[in-house]
Design a protein around this motif. Structure first.
Motif, short mmCIF file in Angstrom:
data_model
loop_
_atom_site.label_atom_id
_atom_site.label_comp_id
_atom_site.label_asym_id
_atom_site.label_seq_id
_atom_site.Cartn_x
_atom_site.Cartn_y
_atom_site.Cartn_z
N ARG A 118 0.93 -1.17 -0.10
CA ARG A 118 -0.01 0.07 0.20
C ARG A 118 0.93 1.40 -0.09
N ARG A 119 2.25 1.23 0.04
CA ARG A 119 3.04 2.41 0.04
C ARG A 119 2.73 3.10 1.14
N ALA A 120 2.65 2.50 2.58
CA ALA A 120 2.15 3.38 3.71
C ALA A 120 3.37 3.98 4.42
N PHE A 121 4.49 3.53 4.27
CA PHE A 121 5.70 4.05 4.90
C PHE A 121 5.98 5.31 4.35
N GLY A 122 5.80 5.79 3.06
CA GLY A 122 6.23 6.98 2.55
C GLY A 122 5.21 7.96 3.05
N ARG A 123 3.93 7.56 3.01
CA ARG A 123 2.67 8.60 3.63
C ARG A 123 2.68 8.52 5.06
N ALA A 124 2.94 7.72 5.89
CA ALA A 124 3.29 8.02 7.27
C ALA A 124 4.43 8.64 7.61
N LEU A 125 5.36 8.44 6.98
CA LEU A 125 6.79 9.21 7.28
C LEU A 125 6.99 10.52 6.58
N ARG A 126 5.98 10.64 5.69
CA ARG A 126 6.04 12.14 4.77
C ARG A 126 7.52 12.23 4.23
N VAL A 127 7.72 10.95 3.46
CA VAL A 127 9.05 11.03 2.75
C VAL A 127 8.47 10.60 1.26
N SER A 128 9.26 11.15 0.17
CA SER A 128 8.93 10.70 -1.26
C SER A 128 10.38 10.02 -1.92
N GLY A 129 10.20 9.38 -2.71
CA GLY A 129 11.31 8.65 -3.23
C GLY A 129 11.30 7.25 -3.12
N SER A 130 12.45 6.78 -3.27
CA SER A 130 12.48 5.26 -3.20
C SER A 130 12.86 4.88 -1.65
N LEU A 131 12.34 3.86 -1.01
CA LEU A 131 12.45 3.29 0.24
C LEU A 131 13.25 2.32 0.58
N ASP A 132 14.25 2.12 0.95
CA ASP A 132 15.14 0.73 1.02
C ASP A 132 14.57 0.16 2.46
N SER A 133 13.99 -0.98 2.29
CA SER A 133 13.42 -1.68 3.55
C SER A 133 14.20 -2.84 3.89
N SER A 134 15.55 -3.16 3.42
CA SER A 134 16.28 -4.23 3.57
C SER A 134 16.43 -4.58 5.08
N GLU A 135 16.93 -3.43 5.99
CA GLU A 135 17.07 -3.63 7.23
C GLU A 135 16.05 -4.04 7.87
N LEU A 136 14.83 -3.42 7.57
CA LEU A 136 13.54 -3.88 8.50
C LEU A 136 13.21 -5.19 8.14
N ASP A 137 13.22 -5.53 6.69
CA ASP A 137 13.15 -6.88 6.28
C ASP A 137 13.71 -7.93 6.97
N HIS A 138 15.05 -7.39 7.23
CA HIS A 138 15.95 -8.44 8.30
C HIS A 138 15.49 -8.56 9.49
N LEU A 139 15.01 -7.47 10.45
CA LEU A 139 14.52 -7.53 11.49
C LEU A 139 13.35 -8.33 11.71
N VAL A 140 12.30 -8.25 10.93
CA VAL A 140 10.98 -8.55 10.74
C VAL A 140 11.19 -10.11 10.69
N GLY A 141 12.19 -10.53 9.65
CA GLY A 141 12.27 -11.84 9.45
C GLY A 141 13.15 -12.69 10.62
N ALA A 142 13.80 -11.87 11.31
CA ALA A 142 14.60 -12.53 12.52
C ALA A 142 13.50 -12.64 13.68
N VAL A 143 12.66 -11.71 13.80
CA VAL A 143 11.68 -11.84 14.83
C VAL A 143 10.80 -13.18 14.72
N GLU A 144 10.53 -13.12 13.36
CA GLU A 144 9.60 -14.46 13.05
C GLU A 144 10.17 -15.51 13.29
N LEU A 145 11.53 -15.66 12.94
CA LEU A 145 12.29 -16.91 13.15
C LEU A 145 12.30 -17.29 14.68
N SER A 146 12.71 -16.45 15.51
CA SER A 146 12.59 -16.51 16.97
C SER A 146 11.51 -16.82 17.41
N GLU A 147 10.32 -16.49 17.06
CA GLU A 147 8.97 -16.74 17.53
C GLU A 147 8.64 -18.20 17.07
#
Length: 111
Positions: free
Chosen positions: A76-105
């Protein structure tokens, strides 16, 4: 005596802050959600940086640490709207953390 877990609305009335997940758009306690901020990257655009200690400066967006919520927010491209930024958003660090949380759970559910 029977102990019951308090609902989000009851706990919110007790003074705990409530935030809305940018992925599933459900309200939840801030303690249960991950804060995400945007940092300017070396190249054009921004990087989504997880802020688990809730101390980084800037506007924050809140997300359940769940891959489903992350993919829905990206779709939904919600991060750009919520953070009020435009342009490309690199979510690799966030992807890694959420994946690690899922694995630990998943590792704890087998106990």
């Amino acid at each position: 005596m029977v102990q019951r877990e308090l609902s989000v609305s009851t706990r919110a009335r007790a003074g705990e802050p409530v935030r809305t997940c940018v992925g599933c758009r459900q309200k939840g306690l801030a303690a249960d959600l991950l804060r995400v901020v945007a940092r300017e990257a070396e190249s054009e655009g921004f990087a989504l940086v997880p802020d688990p200690k809730r101390r980084l400066p800037g506007r924050g967006a809140w997300l359940h640490p769940d891959p489903k919520c992350l993919s829905e927010a990206a779709r939904r491209r919600a991060f750009g709207r919520a953070l009020r930024v435009s342009g490309s958003l690199d979510s690799s660090e966030l992807d890694h953390l959420v994946g690690a949380v899922e694995l630990s759970e998943a590792g704890h559910s087998g106990l």
